[in-house]
Design a protein around this motif. Structure first.
Motif, PDB file in Angstrom:
ATOM      1  N   TYR A   5       6.776   9.805  -1.864  1.00  0.00           N
ATOM      2  CA  TYR A   5       6.578   8.656  -0.980  1.00  0.00           C
ATOM      3  C   TYR A   5       5.093   8.314  -0.872  1.00  0.00           C
ATOM      4  CZ  TYR A   5       6.150   5.922   3.291  1.00  0.00           C
ATOM      5  OH  TYR A   5       5.829   4.950   4.200  1.00  0.00           O
ATOM      6  N   MET A   6       4.255   9.329  -0.686  1.00  0.00           N
ATOM      7  CA  MET A   6       2.808   9.094  -0.571  1.00  0.00           C
ATOM      8  C   MET A   6       2.228   8.546  -1.873  1.00  0.00           C
ATOM      9  SD  MET A   6       1.442  12.192   1.839  1.00  0.00           S
ATOM     10  CE  MET A   6       2.279  13.522   0.972  1.00  0.00           C
ATOM     11  N   LEU A   7       2.679   9.074  -3.005  1.00  0.00           N
ATOM     12  CA  LEU A   7       2.210   8.582  -4.300  1.00  0.00           C
ATOM     13  C   LEU A   7       2.638   7.131  -4.521  1.00  0.00           C
ATOM     14  CD1 LEU A   7       2.871  11.701  -6.538  1.00  0.00           C
ATOM     15  CD2 LEU A   7       0.652  10.779  -5.852  1.00  0.00           C
ATOM     16  N   PHE A   8       3.883   6.822  -4.178  1.00  0.00           N
ATOM     17  CA  PHE A   8       4.378   5.451  -4.315  1.00  0.00           C
ATOM     18  C   PHE A   8       3.558   4.499  -3.458  1.00  0.00           C
ATOM     19  CE2 PHE A   8       7.165   1.906  -3.263  1.00  0.00           C
ATOM     20  CZ  PHE A   8       7.612   1.533  -4.530  1.00  0.00           C
ATOM     21  N   ARG A   9       3.292   4.878  -2.199  1.00  0.00           N
ATOM     22  CA  ARG A   9       2.516   4.019  -1.298  1.00  0.00           C
ATOM     23  C   ARG A   9       1.093   3.827  -1.813  1.00  0.00           C
ATOM     24  NH1 ARG A   9       3.552   1.379   3.015  1.00  0.00           N
ATOM     25  NH2 ARG A   9       1.561   1.923   3.910  1.00  0.00           N
ATOM     26  N   ALA A  10       0.489   4.893  -2.343  1.00  0.00           N
ATOM     27  CA  ALA A  10      -0.898   4.803  -2.793  1.00  0.00           C
ATOM     28  C   ALA A  10      -1.040   4.016  -4.086  1.00  0.00           C
ATOM     29  CB  ALA A  10      -1.479   6.200  -2.969  1.00  0.00           C
ATOM     30  N   PHE A  11      -0.178   4.313  -5.073  1.00  0.00           N
ATOM     31  CA  PHE A  11      -0.366   3.744  -6.390  1.00  0.00           C
ATOM     32  C   PHE A  11       0.392   2.447  -6.637  1.00  0.00           C
ATOM     33  CE2 PHE A  11      -1.615   8.157  -7.032  1.00  0.00           C
ATOM     34  CZ  PHE A  11      -2.854   7.961  -7.616  1.00  0.00           C
ATOM     35  N   VAL A  43       2.231   0.463  -3.847  1.00  0.00           N
ATOM     36  CA  VAL A  43       2.115  -0.460  -2.717  1.00  0.00           C
ATOM     37  C   VAL A  43       0.667  -0.899  -2.524  1.00  0.00           C
ATOM     38  CG1 VAL A  43       2.473  -0.731  -0.242  1.00  0.00           C
ATOM     39  CG2 VAL A  43       4.163   0.473  -1.612  1.00  0.00           C
ATOM     40  N   ALA A  44      -0.253   0.038  -2.445  1.00  0.00           N
ATOM     41  CA  ALA A  44      -1.637  -0.340  -2.172  1.00  0.00           C
ATOM     42  C   ALA A  44      -2.365  -0.790  -3.446  1.00  0.00           C
ATOM     43  CB  ALA A  44      -2.368   0.813  -1.515  1.00  0.00           C
ATOM     44  N   ALA A  45      -2.480   0.083  -4.404  1.00  0.00           N
ATOM     45  CA  ALA A  45      -3.316  -0.203  -5.569  1.00  0.00           C
ATOM     46  C   ALA A  45      -2.762  -1.300  -6.464  1.00  0.00           C
ATOM     47  CB  ALA A  45      -3.525   1.076  -6.366  1.00  0.00           C
ATOM     48  N   LEU A  46      -1.569  -1.113  -6.953  1.00  0.00           N
ATOM     49  CA  LEU A  46      -1.007  -2.072  -7.909  1.00  0.00           C
ATOM     50  C   LEU A  46      -0.840  -3.459  -7.302  1.00  0.00           C
ATOM     51  CD1 LEU A  46       0.078  -2.352 -10.785  1.00  0.00           C
ATOM     52  CD2 LEU A  46       2.335  -1.827  -9.896  1.00  0.00           C
ATOM     53  N   ALA A  56      -0.425 -10.509  -0.828  1.00  0.00           N
ATOM     54  CA  ALA A  56      -0.483  -9.046  -0.963  1.00  0.00           C
ATOM     55  C   ALA A  56       0.281  -8.379   0.174  1.00  0.00           C
ATOM     56  CB  ALA A  56      -1.932  -8.567  -0.981  1.00  0.00           C
ATOM     57  N   LEU A  57       0.120  -8.897   1.372  1.00  0.00           N
ATOM     58  CA  LEU A  57       0.835  -8.335   2.516  1.00  0.00           C
ATOM     59  C   LEU A  57       2.339  -8.492   2.353  1.00  0.00           C
ATOM     60  CD1 LEU A  57       0.746  -7.040   5.312  1.00  0.00           C
ATOM     61  CD2 LEU A  57       0.526  -9.328   6.270  1.00  0.00           C
ATOM     62  N   ALA A  58       2.756  -9.672   1.906  1.00  0.00           N
ATOM     63  CA  ALA A  58       4.190  -9.904   1.702  1.00  0.00           C
ATOM     64  C   ALA A  58       4.753  -8.955   0.646  1.00  0.00           C
ATOM     65  CB  ALA A  58       4.440 -11.354   1.301  1.00  0.00           C
ATOM     66  N   LEU A  59       4.050  -8.787  -0.459  1.00  0.00           N
ATOM     67  CA  LEU A  59       4.509  -7.882  -1.515  1.00  0.00           C
ATOM     68  C   LEU A  59       4.484  -6.428  -1.057  1.00  0.00           C
ATOM     69  CD1 LEU A  59       2.828  -9.512  -4.622  1.00  0.00           C
ATOM     70  CD2 LEU A  59       5.278  -9.350  -4.166  1.00  0.00           C
ATOM     71  N   GLU A  60       3.457  -6.061  -0.305  1.00  0.00           N
ATOM     72  CA  GLU A  60       3.386  -4.686   0.186  1.00  0.00           C
ATOM     73  C   GLU A  60       4.549  -4.379   1.125  1.00  0.00           C
ATOM     74  OE1 GLU A  60      -0.446  -3.873   1.882  1.00  0.00           O
ATOM     75  OE2 GLU A  60      -1.432  -3.947  -0.061  1.00  0.00           O
ATOM     76  N   LEU A  61       4.904  -5.334   1.960  1.00  0.00           N
ATOM     77  CA  LEU A  61       6.046  -5.122   2.854  1.00  0.00           C
ATOM     78  C   LEU A  61       7.339  -4.963   2.051  1.00  0.00           C
ATOM     79  CD1 LEU A  61       5.211  -7.610   5.742  1.00  0.00           C
ATOM     80  CD2 LEU A  61       5.150  -5.106   5.823  1.00  0.00           C
ATOM     81  N   ALA A  62       7.491  -5.789   1.010  1.00  0.00           N
ATOM     82  CA  ALA A  62       8.696  -5.701   0.175  1.00  0.00           C
ATOM     83  C   ALA A  62       8.750  -4.360  -0.557  1.00  0.00           C
ATOM     84  CB  ALA A  62       8.720  -6.853  -0.817  1.00  0.00           C
ATOM     85  N   PHE A  63       7.625  -3.947  -1.133  1.00  0.00           N
ATOM     86  CA  PHE A  63       7.597  -2.673  -1.856  1.00  0.00           C
ATOM     87  C   PHE A  63       7.710  -1.480  -0.910  1.00  0.00           C
ATOM     88  CE2 PHE A  63       5.790  -5.069  -5.492  1.00  0.00           C
ATOM     89  CZ  PHE A  63       6.647  -4.586  -6.470  1.00  0.00           C
ATOM     90  N   SER A  64       7.256  -1.636   0.311  1.00  0.00           N
ATOM     91  CA  SER A  64       7.383  -0.546   1.281  1.00  0.00           C
ATOM     92  C   SER A  64       8.839  -0.224   1.553  1.00  0.00           C
ATOM     93  CB  SER A  64       6.685  -0.913   2.590  1.00  0.00           C
ATOM     94  OG  SER A  64       5.303  -0.903   2.412  1.00  0.00           O
ATOM     95  N   GLU A  84      -2.320  -4.833  -4.469  1.00  0.00           N
ATOM     96  CA  GLU A  84      -3.571  -5.477  -4.067  1.00  0.00           C
ATOM     97  C   GLU A  84      -4.414  -5.891  -5.264  1.00  0.00           C
ATOM     98  OE1 GLU A  84      -5.757  -3.268  -1.139  1.00  0.00           O
ATOM     99  OE2 GLU A  84      -4.066  -3.270   0.262  1.00  0.00           O
ATOM    100  N   GLU A  85      -4.589  -4.985  -6.206  1.00  0.00           N
ATOM    101  CA  GLU A  85      -5.411  -5.322  -7.377  1.00  0.00           C
ATOM    102  C   GLU A  85      -4.738  -6.382  -8.240  1.00  0.00           C
ATOM    103  OE1 GLU A  85      -8.429  -4.250  -7.121  1.00  0.00           O
ATOM    104  OE2 GLU A  85      -7.787  -2.978  -5.468  1.00  0.00           O
ATOM    105  N   GLY A  86      -3.426  -6.311  -8.338  1.00  0.00           N
ATOM    106  CA  GLY A  86      -2.698  -7.320  -9.099  1.00  0.00           C
ATOM    107  C   GLY A  86      -2.808  -8.711  -8.492  1.00  0.00           C
ATOM    108  N   VAL A  87      -2.742  -8.788  -7.187  1.00  0.00           N
ATOM    109  CA  VAL A  87      -2.872 -10.090  -6.513  1.00  0.00           C
ATOM    110  C   VAL A  87      -4.280 -10.646  -6.699  1.00  0.00           C
ATOM    111  CG1 VAL A  87      -2.898 -11.213  -4.251  1.00  0.00           C
ATOM    112  CG2 VAL A  87      -0.999  -9.748  -4.876  1.00  0.00           C
ATOM    113  N   LYS A  88      -5.286  -9.797  -6.578  1.00  0.00           N
ATOM    114  CA  LYS A  88      -6.672 -10.262  -6.772  1.00  0.00           C
ATOM    115  C   LYS A  88      -6.872 -10.776  -8.195  1.00  0.00           C
ATOM    116  CE  LYS A  88      -8.113  -6.535  -4.026  1.00  0.00           C
ATOM    117  NZ  LYS A  88      -9.007  -5.384  -3.874  1.00  0.00           N
ATOM    118  N   LEU A  89      -6.382 -10.029  -9.166  1.00  0.00           N
ATOM    119  CA  LEU A  89      -6.476 -10.484 -10.558  1.00  0.00           C
ATOM    120  C   LEU A  89      -5.661 -11.753 -10.758  1.00  0.00           C
ATOM    121  CD1 LEU A  89      -7.437 -10.038 -13.458  1.00  0.00           C
ATOM    122  CD2 LEU A  89      -5.418  -8.607 -13.809  1.00  0.00           C
TER     123      LEU A  89
END
Length: 139
Positions: A82-88, A90-93, A63-71, A95-100
């Motif tokens: 930018y804030m919407l992209f980071r929230a929906f 980078v963070a939500a999609l 998740a950290l690796a993907l978040e850095l790439a998407f950032s 993290e939740e995708g990796v957990k699933l």
């Protein structure tokens, strides 16, 4: 090793770290115990539930690796987009995708995964493993 003086004498510096880890783990453990007890179908093997927790804990790494790439992609935006992209994204999609994803890749095909409620139990447990890591990180 560091030592501190308190009203109760000298205690080891490791104790506050262990207390922080215990306090970070407590919500996850309590919620997992509650959800596990509410499972009305065939009880899941405790080792497999623990495995889901560990998978969720280590899911932080991809998740950290993907978040850095998407950032890096998100840096092209500014302001509210930018804030919407980071929230929906980078963070939500991510993290939740990796957990699933860890549940789907490592637990879905297990013999014990035989009911719809098992999917809820394992995804909740993996999510709480992830949350435990975050709680330790923030403590």
């Amino acid at each position: 090793m560091w030592q501190f003086r308190s009203n109760r004498g000298i205690f080891n510096a490791m104790n506050p770290i262990l207390i922080n880890i215990g306090l970070a783990a407590a919500p996850s453990v309590l919620i997992i115990a509650y959800v596990y007890r509410k499972d009305r179908g065939a009880k899941e093997p405790r080792l497999l539930v623990f495995y889901a927790f560990v998978l969720g804990f280590f899911a932080v790494i991809p998740a950290l690796a993907l978040e850095l790439a998407f950032s890096e992609i998100g840096n092209r935006f500014a302001g509210v987009p930018y804030m919407l992209f980071r929230a929906f994204v980078v963070a939500a999609l991510v993290e939740e995708g990796v957990k699933l994803g860890v549940v789907r890749l490592f637990l879905y095909n297990k013999k014990a995964f035989d009911e719809v409620s098992d999917g809820m139990l394992y995804t909740i447990t993996a999510s709480l493993g992830f949350a435990f890591f975050e709680n330790v990180l923030y403590s």
